[in-house]
Design a protein around this motif. Structure first.
Motif, PDB file in Angstrom:
ATOM      1  N   SER A  33     -23.137 -15.589  -3.255  1.00  0.00           N
ATOM      2  CA  SER A  33     -23.162 -14.326  -3.945  1.00  0.00           C
ATOM      3  C   SER A  33     -23.525 -13.435  -3.465  1.00  0.00           C
ATOM      4  O   SER A  33     -23.090 -12.156  -4.312  1.00  0.00           O
ATOM      5  N   ASP A  34     -24.830 -13.594  -2.489  1.00  0.00           N
ATOM      6  CA  ASP A  34     -26.044 -11.850  -2.483  1.00  0.00           C
ATOM      7  C   ASP A  34     -24.331 -11.627  -1.340  1.00  0.00           C
ATOM      8  O   ASP A  34     -24.422 -10.167  -1.759  1.00  0.00           O
ATOM      9  N   ALA A  35     -23.612 -12.402  -0.294  1.00  0.00           N
ATOM     10  CA  ALA A  35     -22.682 -11.503   0.722  1.00  0.00           C
ATOM     11  C   ALA A  35     -21.740 -10.569  -0.540  1.00  0.00           C
ATOM     12  O   ALA A  35     -21.107  -9.797   0.120  1.00  0.00           O
ATOM     13  N   ILE A  36     -20.676 -11.019  -1.512  1.00  0.00           N
ATOM     14  CA  ILE A  36     -20.255 -10.639  -2.943  1.00  0.00           C
ATOM     15  C   ILE A  36     -20.759  -9.286  -2.925  1.00  0.00           C
ATOM     16  O   ILE A  36     -20.111  -8.927  -3.074  1.00  0.00           O
ATOM     17  N   LEU A  37     -21.769  -9.540  -3.366  1.00  0.00           N
ATOM     18  CA  LEU A  37     -22.512  -7.994  -3.794  1.00  0.00           C
ATOM     19  C   LEU A  37     -22.414  -7.478  -3.085  1.00  0.00           C
ATOM     20  O   LEU A  37     -22.128  -5.805  -3.320  1.00  0.00           O
ATOM     21  N   ILE A  38     -22.917  -7.228  -1.867  1.00  0.00           N
ATOM     22  CA  ILE A  38     -23.289  -6.382  -1.212  1.00  0.00           C
ATOM     23  C   ILE A  38     -21.675  -6.259  -0.560  1.00  0.00           C
ATOM     24  O   ILE A  38     -21.896  -4.944  -0.520  1.00  0.00           O
ATOM     25  N   LEU A  39     -20.872  -6.438  -0.268  1.00  0.00           N
ATOM     26  CA  LEU A  39     -19.381  -5.821  -0.041  1.00  0.00           C
ATOM     27  C   LEU A  39     -18.318  -5.309  -1.115  1.00  0.00           C
ATOM     28  O   LEU A  39     -18.033  -4.515  -1.021  1.00  0.00           O
ATOM     29  N   LYS A  40     -19.107  -5.174  -2.075  1.00  0.00           N
ATOM     30  CA  LYS A  40     -18.976  -5.136  -3.548  1.00  0.00           C
ATOM     31  C   LYS A  40     -19.219  -3.060  -2.926  1.00  0.00           C
ATOM     32  O   LYS A  40     -18.858  -2.665  -4.134  1.00  0.00           O
ATOM     33  N   PHE A  41     -20.366  -3.020  -2.446  1.00  0.00           N
ATOM     34  CA  PHE A  41     -21.107  -1.909  -3.228  1.00  0.00           C
ATOM     35  C   PHE A  41     -21.273  -0.886  -1.801  1.00  0.00           C
ATOM     36  O   PHE A  41     -21.394   0.233  -1.218  1.00  0.00           O
ATOM     37  N   MET A  42     -20.482  -1.698  -0.704  1.00  0.00           N
ATOM     38  CA  MET A  42     -20.345  -1.045   1.020  1.00  0.00           C
ATOM     39  C   MET A  42     -19.370   0.010   1.431  1.00  0.00           C
ATOM     40  O   MET A  42     -17.765  -0.045   0.386  1.00  0.00           O
ATOM     41  N   PRO A  43     -18.976   1.342   1.648  1.00  0.00           N
ATOM     42  CA  PRO A  43     -18.188   2.280   0.884  1.00  0.00           C
ATOM     43  C   PRO A  43     -17.312   2.303   1.844  1.00  0.00           C
ATOM     44  O   PRO A  43     -16.005   2.651   2.700  1.00  0.00           O
ATOM     45  N   TYR A  44     -17.182   0.877   3.440  1.00  0.00           N
ATOM     46  CA  TYR A  44     -15.521   0.321   4.123  1.00  0.00           C
ATOM     47  C   TYR A  44     -14.583   0.022   3.259  1.00  0.00           C
ATOM     48  O   TYR A  44     -14.752  -0.989   3.069  1.00  0.00           O
ATOM     49  N   ARG A  45     -13.711   0.562   4.059  1.00  0.00           N
ATOM     50  CA  ARG A  45     -11.998  -0.352   3.671  1.00  0.00           C
ATOM     51  C   ARG A  45     -11.735  -1.637   3.859  1.00  0.00           C
ATOM     52  O   ARG A  45     -11.446  -2.132   3.382  1.00  0.00           O
ATOM     53  N   VAL A  46     -12.255  -1.991   5.060  1.00  0.00           N
ATOM     54  CA  VAL A  46     -12.959  -3.420   5.203  1.00  0.00           C
ATOM     55  C   VAL A  46     -12.798  -4.291   4.389  1.00  0.00           C
ATOM     56  O   VAL A  46     -12.914  -5.606   4.527  1.00  0.00           O
ATOM     57  N   CYS A  47     -14.194  -3.662   4.021  1.00  0.00           N
ATOM     58  CA  CYS A  47     -14.914  -5.185   2.662  1.00  0.00           C
ATOM     59  C   CYS A  47     -14.098  -5.494   2.004  1.00  0.00           C
ATOM     60  O   CYS A  47     -14.311  -6.596   2.189  1.00  0.00           O
TER      61      CYS A  47
END
Length: 114
Positions: A33-47
């Protein structure tokens, strides 16, 4: 209850492995759940691709285990990107010359554990 492991692999992703690793290092060792949240707000296209792969690995764990799994207990034990084949293209230049363009690909592997 013994440890349940699963993995998901995304192959031939059109981004370099260096750019993918930069994001994967941020989520390695975190829970789902933390990883999904981190990926949601990272600005990279690969996220977006990494989120889909992570979700696939989680669904693999749900299919293996017949019981309900808490998203907070699922941990990312390994997340890495390997080099894939390079697409080679040419850019025409002046006086009949051609400059090579290398378009890298990568394979993303995410392993989870309950």
């Amino acid at each position: 209850m013994n440890k349940i492991k699963s993995q998901a692999i995304a192959k031939y992703i059109r981004t370099s492995q260096h750019k993918s690793r930069r994001v994967l290092q941020q989520i390695q060792g975190k829970n789902y759940s933390d990883a999904i949240l981190i990926l949601k707000f990272m600005p990279y296209r690969v996220c977006k691709t990494i989120s889909k792969t992570l979700e696939s690995a989680f669904n693999n764990i749900k299919n293996i285990s017949k019981e309900n799994i808490d998203k907070k207990k699922v941990k990312i034990i390994d997340a890495y990107a390997n080099k894939g084949p390079v697409l080679k293209r040419f850019q025409p230049r002046a006086q009949g010359r051609a400059f090579p363009i290398k378009k890298p690909t990568c394979h993303i592997v995410i392993k989870l554990e309950v």
